[in-house]
Design an enzyme around this catalytic site. Structure first.
Site: not given
Length: 356
Positions: A135, A260
């Site tokens: 990710c 993120h």
């Protein structure tokens, strides 16, 4: 099954009841309807549950070899050890396995695919397995892929700001518990170490995350780097087809639930132009440019969570290097960083199957 679905490929979702699997079912319900039958597969304890997919109720079935019979594409949203065992079994039963774990990412005969960057790598995988990147890598690689095509990427210096959900549901639970604990004392955070005295960090993070940042994600690897930092380097090289790409990464956990962010210093083979780079990214697939510093407009996790594109802003030509750009990117680590990219790979395969 209706006649119009009978001619479409069959999809299996392995790990349908997990955190990423739940996001996957939502994504399948909102994207183009390219699938015929969709089978929901999970562990024995989840078998029998009924979940909504595309407005229909589908019963979850237990993971077993025979569930892959007649399946064209099997998406795996499960831990590494489960994928390592079951993805080859799915492939042996005739399915192409698209794996969201880390089990196969760096295997030389398993392609690591981001559809906006290297879609051709998904065609005819040698072992019948395709891997989905980590990710953190996915949160930046679509932007970097677009810039690489124009300027030729040479070097990356990256600092990540990773959400608690990257550590799974336990990470989310730990952060929420810590936030509740420190909120009860309005003076917590004013003195060295008092956050640690108020909250227990648990197993998710090596230090308290509430009112803190933790310069650590993953496990210790060679040279003092973490596994997350090595993934950023190794996966970027593989996806972009640049085995000698210089990458230095520092991964930091921050008190954000989901999404993120990364600060990126990218060095290219050719001189870059800031305005041209901004326009290139404005036109890039799956990228949203949010870059108006004069109006204090730039991407932040709270703006990006729950969305599919990669957001980019703070684009600056490096002051001391005409071949370098500095930029800031945000991407929802549970959507593009996990479920969405897996779904996009599967859709590439479905399109190939439908045209053959």
């Amino acid at each position: 099954m209706s006649a119009d679905r009978s001619s479409k490929p069959t999809l299996a979702v392995v790990g349908a009841t997990g955190a990423v699997g739940t996001v996957m079912l939502d994504i399948l319900s909102t994207r183009a309807d390219v699938w015929g039958e969709i089978r929901l597969i999970a562990s024995e304890r989840s078998a029998g549950r009924k979940l909504q997919v595309r407005g229909e109720e589908v019963e979850v079935i237990a993971l077993a070899p025979e569930v892959f019979d007649g399946v064209d594409v099997a998406m795996f949203d499960v831990p590494d050890e489960v994928s390592s065992h079951w993805a080859p079994i799915a492939a042996s039963r005739g399915a192409i396995a698209v794996d969201n774990s880390g089990a196969f990412r760096m295997e030389p005969d398993v392609p690591l695919v981001v559809p906006e960057v290297n879609p051709d790598a998904a065609m005819n995988p040698p072992r019948g397995i395709i891997s989905n990147p980590n990710c953190t890598t996915l949160s930046m690689i679509v932007v970097l892929g677009a810039l690489h095509r124009e300027y030729g990427l040479k070097e990356l210096v990256v600092a990540s700001y990773q959400a608690a959900s990257g550590a799974g549901q336990a990470g989310i639970d730990d952060l929420r518990a810590q936030i509740a604990a420190v909120a009860a004392d309005g003076k917590v955070g004013d003195r060295p170490g008092d956050v640690r005295r108020v909250v227990e960090p648990g197993d998710s993070f090596p230090a308290p995350l509430a009112l803190n940042v933790v310069p650590w994600a993953g496990s210790l690897k060679e040279g003092g780097y973490t596994s997350e930092e090595m993934k950023v380097r190794n996966e970027s090289r593989k996806i972009l087809g640049l085995p000698e790409l210089k990458v230095s990464a520092t991964c930091v956990r921050v008190p954000v639930i989901t999404t993120h962010s990364l600060s990126v210093h990218a060095v290219f083979d050719t001189e870059v132009d800031q305005a041209q780079a901004q326009e290139l990214l404005r036109q890039a697939e799956s990228v949203v440019l949010n870059d108006r510093p004069e109006a204090l407009e730039f991407p932040t996790p709270i703006d990006v969570v729950g969305t599919d594109p990669t957001y980019v802003g703070r684009i600056r030509k490096a002051i001391d290097d005409p071949f370098a750009l500095d930029l800031f990117v945000c991407g929802d680590n549970l959507r593009k960083g996990a479920a969405l990219n897996t779904a996009q790979i599967a859709e590439l395969l479905a399109a190939q199957m439908s045209s053959s």
